[in-house]
Design an enzyme around this catalytic site. Structure first.
Site, PDB file in Angstrom:
ATOM      1  N   GLY A 124       0.835  -1.192   0.000  1.00  0.00           N
ATOM      2  CA  GLY A 124       0.000   0.000   0.000  1.00  0.00           C
ATOM      3  C   GLY A 124       0.874   1.248   0.000  1.00  0.00           C
ATOM      4  CG  LEU A 125       2.297   3.380   3.024  1.00  0.00           C
ATOM      5  CD1 LEU A 125       3.683   3.354   3.637  1.00  0.00           C
ATOM      6  CD2 LEU A 125       1.495   4.525   3.591  1.00  0.00           C
ATOM      7  CB  CYS A 126       1.062   3.420  -3.897  1.00  0.00           C
ATOM      8  SG  CYS A 126       0.012   1.986  -3.916  1.00  0.00           S
ATOM      9  N   GLY A 127      -1.151   6.002  -2.440  1.00  0.00           N
ATOM     10  CA  GLY A 127      -2.272   6.853  -2.781  1.00  0.00           C
ATOM     11  C   GLY A 127      -3.507   6.056  -3.123  1.00  0.00           C
TER      12      GLY A 127
END
Lengths: 147, 293
Positions: free
Chosen positions: B90-93
């Site tokens: 994750g952590l990709c908008g």
């Protein structure tokens, strides 16, 4: 008009060369030499050695199948695998061959058909590399003893 | 008003967050460059195969009804397969949720039974939650998937298609448009829709005078699986590039936001500090005045 060649794999452009005199490729129907002014050709390639010459200068590649296109003195090699013979590590290839042969000879019970296929493929690759290196060594020896 | 100590603690925590997001941004930026390079490096090969395929298709020689390659035959569609490509992390908008939403709405419009092949954990988890039939999953392909890995994915798909388990296959992935723009795309993978000829002139010559060895059909038969593999390969590479650039942008926004919050908090902190000093001074001055009298 001299030949130009482009060796491309799915992951990168391996080599581009110009002003070549002859190109020898492992066609699926047998070895095939391409000279300048060759007719347009589209063929499949086999495992084997690809050689191109400029004067007395010779470069050889290990090719693992693919396609070849010749069109107006431009040769495009779409190879599945391509490796410059000078960059092949014969010892590593030999090790890989031994490993793969061992795996094929004593198949574990928990091995799947995929594992076997993988071993077979790596054996094929290793043999191809060794073959190309061996051929190359013999050629360079022959030419140096002559000269 | 929060106390000085509370403010100080918040500022430190925001600064720490900014450090982390900044580091992630830098990592994503360098990975993005490599992922983009890899995505573009395979392009000459893919284009060449596409060109040859297009010209072969137009000769008609390989398209005879009885001798048609199974990859070209339109079968009655009973089962549909979808190859869904997502990042592992994750952590990709909004990239992951965009990809999953697009695929879910696509599935919702299909009446036939759907079987999924998931590449990447985020898509797999999403479809496990929505209780779809998951035929296969490939995770941990890494940041720069190699052809040997993507080839395996393509082979599973082609096998399912040849066995008749699925009659039509779609591929869903994040198309890399540019650094700030990634578009979820769903395309038909199988049966192969022969690519249109890109530039007519060069390829006309190809169809007319080419010698095919051993024969056009055999060349065709070897080209088609390669073509499918390349489509899967480039889709996965493009998704990898999309993931890194989406992460870089998301982390840059997070870092910017953190520094905004930090400067706001610092302003409040200084105000509170000054107020406190003023009131302390007043108290001292007041005390001194009182002593004088």
């Amino acid at each position: 008009m001299p030949l130009s060649v482009e060796i491309i794999t799915a992951e990168e452009i391996v080599q581009t060369e110009e002003n070549l005199d002859v190109l020898i490729v492992p066609g699926s129907e047998g070895q095939l030499a391409i000279l300048p002014r060759h007719a347009p050709l589209m063929t499949t390639l086999d495992y084997g050695e690809l050689i191109f010459r400029r004067g007395t200068n010779e470069t050889s590649f290990a090719i693992g199948g693919g396609f070849l296109e010749v069109h107006s003195d431009k040769v495009t090699v779409l190879a599945d695998v391509a490796e410059n013979a000078d960059e092949i590590d014969a010892e590593r290839a030999e090790e890989a061959r031994k490993r793969a042969e061992e795996r094929l000879q004593n198949p574990n019970t928990d091995q799947t058909s995929v594992d076997l296929a993988r071993a077979q493929a790596s054996l094929q690759r290793a043999l191809l590399r060794l073959n190309v290196v061996e051929k190359r060594r013999r050629r360079t020896n022959a030419s140096s003893s002559r000269g | 008003m929060p106390t000085i100590r509370q403010l100080k603690r918040r500022i430190t925590s925001v600064q720490n967050t900014a450090k982390i997001t900044n580091a992630l941004q830098l990592v994503a930026a360098s990975k993005m460059r490599r992922a983009q390079d890899r995505a573009t490096q395979g392009r000459p090969y893919a284009e060449k195969i596409q060109g040859v395929l297009a010209s072969l298709a137009s000769t008609g020689e390989a398209g005879e009804e009885d001798g048609k390659h199974p990859f070209l035959v339109q079968r009655p569609v009973k089962n549909i397969g979808i190859l869904h490509i997502t990042p592992d992390r994750g952590l990709c908008g909004a990239l992951n949720s965009n990809l999953n939403r697009e695929a879910a709405s696509f599935v919702a419009e299909i009446n036939e039974p759907v079987s999924m092949v998931a590449v990447g954990k985020k898509g797999r988890d999403f479809f496990l939650r929505s209780e779809l039939n998951l035929a296969a999953e490939f995770t941990e392909l890494g940041d720069y998937p190699a052809l040997t890995q993507t080839q395996t994915v393509a082979k599973v798909i082609m096998e399912d298609y040849l066995n008749g388990r699925v009659d039509k296959v779609f591929i869903s992935f994040g198309e890399f448009i540019n650094t700030v723009n990634q578009q979820p795309v769903i395309k038909q993978l199988l049966p192969v829709i022969p690519p249109e000829q890109a530039d007519g002139e060069a390829d006309d010559a190809l169809t007319q005078e080419y010698i095919f060895e051993p024969n056009p059909l055999l060349v065709y038969e070897r080209l088609l699986p390669r073509y499918v593999i390349m489509q899967v390969h480039s889709a996965i590479l493009e998704s990898a590039a999309s993931e890194q650039s989406a992460r870089m942008v998301a982390m840059k926004n997070a870092t910017d936001n953190a520094s905004d919050i930090e400067s706001e908090l610092t302003l409040t902190y200084n105000k509170v500090r000054q107020e406190q000093i003023t009131s302390d001074l007043l108290a001292i001055v007041g005390g001194a005045e009182a002593l004088l009298e």
